[in-house]
Enzyme design. Structure first.
Site, PDB file in Angstrom:
ATOM      1  N   ARG A 148       0.848  -1.190   0.000  1.00  0.00           N
ATOM      2  CA  ARG A 148       0.000   0.000   0.000  1.00  0.00           C
ATOM      3  C   ARG A 148       0.884   1.241   0.000  1.00  0.00           C
ATOM      4  O   ARG A 148       2.028   1.222   0.461  1.00  0.00           O
ATOM      5  CB  ARG A 148      -0.901   0.005   1.238  1.00  0.00           C
ATOM      6  N   HIS A 269      -3.600  -9.048   3.329  1.00  0.00           N
ATOM      7  CA  HIS A 269      -5.053  -9.095   3.492  1.00  0.00           C
ATOM      8  C   HIS A 269      -5.405  -9.966   4.697  1.00  0.00           C
ATOM      9  O   HIS A 269      -4.899 -11.078   4.844  1.00  0.00           O
ATOM     10  CB  HIS A 269      -5.726  -9.692   2.252  1.00  0.00           C
TER      11      HIS A 269
END
Length: 297
Positions: A148, A269
């Site tokens: 990210r 995740h």
């Protein structure tokens, strides 16, 4: 409110719970508290009588007001968290949120680069100036690792393990993970660290891996501008930000034969369901290629 507790105390204690016990981001806490205040406005600031009917009535009002499905899904999750907290604190006799169904947010398939486009993005010529060295290094690392943008900005020099070719990333919920990267990214990071970063280092730089032109740690807005500018140079490439490179990295990994759980681990995740969207992306790309190429498609 129930038990002599006031609205201000309820909202304040819930916010503290979200920040300290749940360790949610400042943005998420602010959104949840906005939702809670909206719910409390609906019941005139009273917890008494807060039941499943009232919750559904409030959410129905949000729907009639034209709120997006993603917003409704977030508000449903917020309400369930809030009523569970109030029940544990003794402010509610029962938890009505347990009876509330989970609203599903629409999940459109993300745009991704073709592998040839990704290669073109990363092979732009460079004159060797510090900015160009930095931009090349961060682009290579974004695509190589799928991290990210916040994780990229938070990297320190010591987070790069050159011998093992992995970076140590602090992700959501302060969970740390190690993510591998390839030789092109290593070479680009080394060029930046040897020939670019020393020219921009200031007292305020600290251990930050990527710096802005004034020597401070790079920010997400700068990274987004870099990504948009580089993609604009590639014919046919969709306009996307750093998250688009993350989507592209995940899709290309699956297309190359990586298993879903490995990609889940790389991306950080919490749920495999989040990673599964990339299998749908790959299937849609395969269908598109079939329709375009097969004479009887």
């Amino acid at each position: 409110m129930s038990g002599g507790v006031g609205r201000e105390e309820v909202v304040g204690e819930f916010g503290r719970h979200l920040r300290i016990e749940r360790d949610l981001s400042q943005h998420t806490v602010r959104a949840y508290l906005t939702d809670v205040n909206s719910l409390l406005d609906h019941v005139d600031g009273r917890l008494e009588g807060l039941d499943i009917g009232v919750l559904r009535e409030w959410l129905a009002g949000q729907y009639r007001a034209g709120k997006a499905r993603a917003t409704l899904a977030r508000r449903t999750a917020c309400v369930r968290t809030f009523t569970a907290y109030c029940y544990r604190r003794g402010w509610l006799a029962a938890d009505p949120g347990l009876l509330l169904g989970s609203a599903k947010a629409a999940r459109p398939l993300p745009a991704v680069l073709a592998q040839e486009q990704a290669q073109a993005v990363l092979e732009a010529p460079s004159a060797g100036e510090p900015k160009e060295l930095r931009d090349q290094a961060l682009l290579e690392l974004l695509y190589a690792t799928g991290v990210r943008v916040s994780e990229l900005c938070g990297l320190d020099v010591d987070d790069v393990d050159r011998d093992r070719r992995v970076i140590r990333v602090l992700g959501k919920g302060r969970k740390e993970r190690s993510v591998p990267f390839g030789l092109p990214a290593l070479r680009a990071v080394d060029r930046w660290c040897i020939h670019g970063r020393p020219l921009w280092v200031r007292a305020r730089s600290g251990a930050a891996l990527f710096l802005g032109v004034r020597g401070g740690r790079i920010d997400a807005g700068t990274v987004r501008r870099v990504v948009h500018a580089r993609l604009a140079q590639v014919d046919g490439a969709p306009d996307m930000g750093p998250h688009g490179l993350r989507h592209s990295a995940a899709t290309h990994l699956l297309e190359g034969g990586a298993d879903l759980r490995s990609v889940q681990e790389l991306l950080g995740h919490a749920s495999l369901n989040t990673t599964q969207i990339y299998t749908h992306v790959s299937i849609e790309r395969l269908r598109a290629a079939y329709r375009q190429a097969h004479p009887r498609a």
